[in-house]
Design a protein around this motif. Structure first.
Motif, PDB file in Angstrom:
ATOM      1  N   THR A  21       0.800  -1.220   0.000  1.00  0.00           N
ATOM      2  CA  THR A  21       0.000   0.000   0.000  1.00  0.00           C
ATOM      3  C   THR A  21       0.838   1.276   0.000  1.00  0.00           C
ATOM      4  O   THR A  21       0.575   2.210  -0.779  1.00  0.00           O
ATOM      5  N   LYS A  22       1.845   1.351   0.859  1.00  0.00           N
ATOM      6  CA  LYS A  22       2.627   2.582   0.986  1.00  0.00           C
ATOM      7  C   LYS A  22       3.270   2.998  -0.332  1.00  0.00           C
ATOM      8  O   LYS A  22       3.113   4.135  -0.789  1.00  0.00           O
ATOM      9  N   GLN A  36       2.781   1.639  -3.383  1.00  0.00           N
ATOM     10  CA  GLN A  36       1.828   1.717  -4.485  1.00  0.00           C
ATOM     11  C   GLN A  36       1.183   3.108  -4.520  1.00  0.00           C
ATOM     12  O   GLN A  36       0.995   3.706  -5.581  1.00  0.00           O
ATOM     13  N   THR A  37       0.862   3.636  -3.341  1.00  0.00           N
ATOM     14  CA  THR A  37       0.272   4.974  -3.248  1.00  0.00           C
ATOM     15  C   THR A  37       1.256   6.038  -3.699  1.00  0.00           C
ATOM     16  O   THR A  37       0.915   6.944  -4.469  1.00  0.00           O
ATOM     17  N   ASP A  38       2.486   5.941  -3.210  1.00  0.00           N
ATOM     18  CA  ASP A  38       3.530   6.903  -3.590  1.00  0.00           C
ATOM     19  C   ASP A  38       3.755   6.872  -5.098  1.00  0.00           C
ATOM     20  O   ASP A  38       3.821   7.916  -5.760  1.00  0.00           O
ATOM     21  N   ALA A  58       1.734   5.806  -7.505  1.00  0.00           N
ATOM     22  CA  ALA A  58       0.580   6.284  -8.259  1.00  0.00           C
ATOM     23  C   ALA A  58       0.554   7.803  -8.328  1.00  0.00           C
ATOM     24  O   ALA A  58       0.275   8.386  -9.382  1.00  0.00           O
ATOM     25  N   LYS A  59       0.856   8.445  -7.220  1.00  0.00           N
ATOM     26  CA  LYS A  59       0.850   9.902  -7.196  1.00  0.00           C
ATOM     27  C   LYS A  59       2.034  10.487  -7.949  1.00  0.00           C
ATOM     28  O   LYS A  59       1.909  11.517  -8.614  1.00  0.00           O
ATOM     29  N   PRO A 118      -2.470   1.844  -9.592  1.00  0.00           N
ATOM     30  CA  PRO A 118      -1.918   0.894  -8.619  1.00  0.00           C
ATOM     31  C   PRO A 118      -2.340  -0.529  -8.946  1.00  0.00           C
ATOM     32  O   PRO A 118      -3.313  -0.756  -9.671  1.00  0.00           O
ATOM     33  N   LEU A 157      -7.144   0.659  -4.348  1.00  0.00           N
ATOM     34  CA  LEU A 157      -6.286   1.834  -4.238  1.00  0.00           C
ATOM     35  C   LEU A 157      -6.561   2.871  -5.318  1.00  0.00           C
ATOM     36  O   LEU A 157      -5.864   3.878  -5.412  1.00  0.00           O
ATOM     37  N   VAL A 171      -6.580   6.779  -4.741  1.00  0.00           N
ATOM     38  CA  VAL A 171      -5.391   7.611  -4.506  1.00  0.00           C
ATOM     39  C   VAL A 171      -5.103   8.505  -5.711  1.00  0.00           C
ATOM     40  O   VAL A 171      -4.293   9.438  -5.614  1.00  0.00           O
TER      41      VAL A 171
END
Length: 429
Positions: A340-341, A343-345, A347-348, A354, A359, A362
């Motif tokens: 999660t951590k 993948q979120t970073d 994606a942004k 993701p 997710l 995000v």
């Protein structure tokens, strides 16, 4: 990803492979959870990432964070070039001094796993929340029921549209169904404007229409042999819709979206729509900065409003070579990148989709990427054969499309193309 999403390069926006000849220094081997005694044992891990797959800033953040959380472990991230990458991957997987983690194109997993040099990670799927993976990205990593590739990121096509031309035609809301799409595109195809710029060989778009009809490009029989299926009623229905849509513009019937670059065509302001990965917007603005604030996005419409149209999901998987001498630690790297951590970073930072459907939120605030995430929910992959690259090499699908669009007998053209696909997929089987 780029090679898998840009036609002509075997693959969605759109994905990746990776290698070079570097390996780990300490000894140890094993399978499943890895050959080292402990997953957190200090090690120097070699990770191969494709050029431009990730930004330098993302890789630096990940490396610093991972090394801080795994004292004594060093990540040696090596950027690989696209040219000749397939042979590098094959050679590395057959060596005794392989890297520990490799980024590979999602559609290439079957090819590499067929050689026996990729670790089976089926037992790790639950730990990685695999039930939540995007199907079109996860499925290519699974061969004969075993998961060899862990989905990392995805990208797929959307419709990029000219807001001014939509407003001029009185269209206030993007279409959500195929029928609405045809109606709107017909309205847009007037007054010297193209309703849609759709070249005749945009075969990934055709694949989506075929999948929506319940068909496919090829199917594997009970005997293990592959059969091209462009001559099925479902595939023909997909081609019929493509032909109807393509006629509402002036796209060439004998070229794909790279000849000429469709972003350059759209940038002239006379084409209402193109089918592209969202990143195509950057190329449009580069060609014509005046298009800023005129570009919009919507998912490729499906047959009904409750589900977007099917799309090819390009992207990358992460694999662990059997020859990695730090398999347990390598898995921890994969788990972190797929978690999660990060993948979120990612994606942004990169505007990628993701690997997990949960997710998608995000990407809120990024119009192109969030639209892409909606479409990714109905993502698909090309037939999961080690020989699929041989199909794309001469691409009978493109030839078939041009033949149908230029008046050839569609049944005959479909049979010829299906036979060519069948031959390519079974050549060495």
């Amino acid at each position: 990803m780029r090679s898998r999403l840009v036609p002509g390069a075997a693959a969605l926006v759109l994905a990746a492979c990776a290698l070079s000849a570097c390996g780990s220094s300490s000894s140890g081997s094993g399978s499943g959870s890895g050959g080292d005694a402990k997953a957190d044992a200090p090690a120097k891990l070699t990770v191969w990432i494709m050029r431009d797959s990730m930004s330098d800033s993302f890789l630096k953040r990940f490396t610093a964070d991972y090394q801080a959380a795994h004292k004594g472990t060093t990540l040696d991230i090596q950027i690989q070039e696209w040219d000749g990458i397939g042979q590098k991957i094959t050679s590395a997987l057959a060596s005794k001094d392989a890297p520990d983690v490799i980024e590979v194109g999602n559609t290439q997993v079957a090819q590499y796993a067929a050689g026996g040099g990729v670790q089976d990670l089926t037992s790790k799927v639950s730990d990685l929340q695999g039930a939540d993976w995007i199907p079109g990205l996860a499925d290519p990593g699974k061969i004969d029921g075993k998961q060899f590739g862990v989905p990392w990121y995805a990208a797929n096509r959307v419709v990029i549209y000219n807001k001014d031309l939509f407003a001029k035609a009185g269209i206030t809301t993007p279409p959500k169904t195929r029928a609405e799409w045809i109606t709107d595109t017909t309205k847009l195809d007037t007054g010297g404007d193209d309703g849609i710029y759709l070249p005749g060989q945009t075969w990934y778009a055709l694949a989506g229409f075929v999948w929506d009809e319940g068909g496919d490009l090829a199917a594997k029989g009970a005997d293990g042999k592959w059969q091209g299926t462009l001559d099925t009623p479902q595939a023909k229905a997909g081609m019929d819709f493509y032909k109807q849509l393509q006629a509402l513009g002036n796209g060439p019937k004998d070229a794909d979206e790279a000849k000429p670059p469709q972003a350059d065509v759209f940038a002239k302001g006379k084409s209402a729509q193109i089918i592209s990965v969202p990143g195509g917007a950057a190329a449009i603005l580069k060609a014509n900065p005046a298009m800023k604030n005129k570009i919009g996005f919507f998912p490729i419409p499906g047959k009904t409003a409750d589900k977007p149209g099917a799309v090819f999901t390009g992207g990358s998987d992460l694999v662990i070579p059997e020859a990695s001498q730090h398999q347990a630690q390598a898995y921890q790297v994969v788990k972190a990148l797929a978690g999660t951590k990060w993948q979120t970073d990612m994606a942004k930072e990169m505007s990628y989709v993701p690997n997990r459907t949960s997710l998608a939120s995000v990407l809120a605030g990024n119009d192109g990427a969030s639209t892409m995430a909606v479409g990714a929910a109905n993502g698909h992959a090309t037939p999961n054969s080690p020989n699929w690259a041989a199909v794309e090499a001469n691409n009978p699908i493109k030839q078939y499309m041009t033949q149908v669009l230029t008046g050839a007998d569609p049944d005959s053209a479909a049979k010829t193309a299906s036979a060519a696909i069948t031959k390519a997929l079974n050549e060495s089987l």
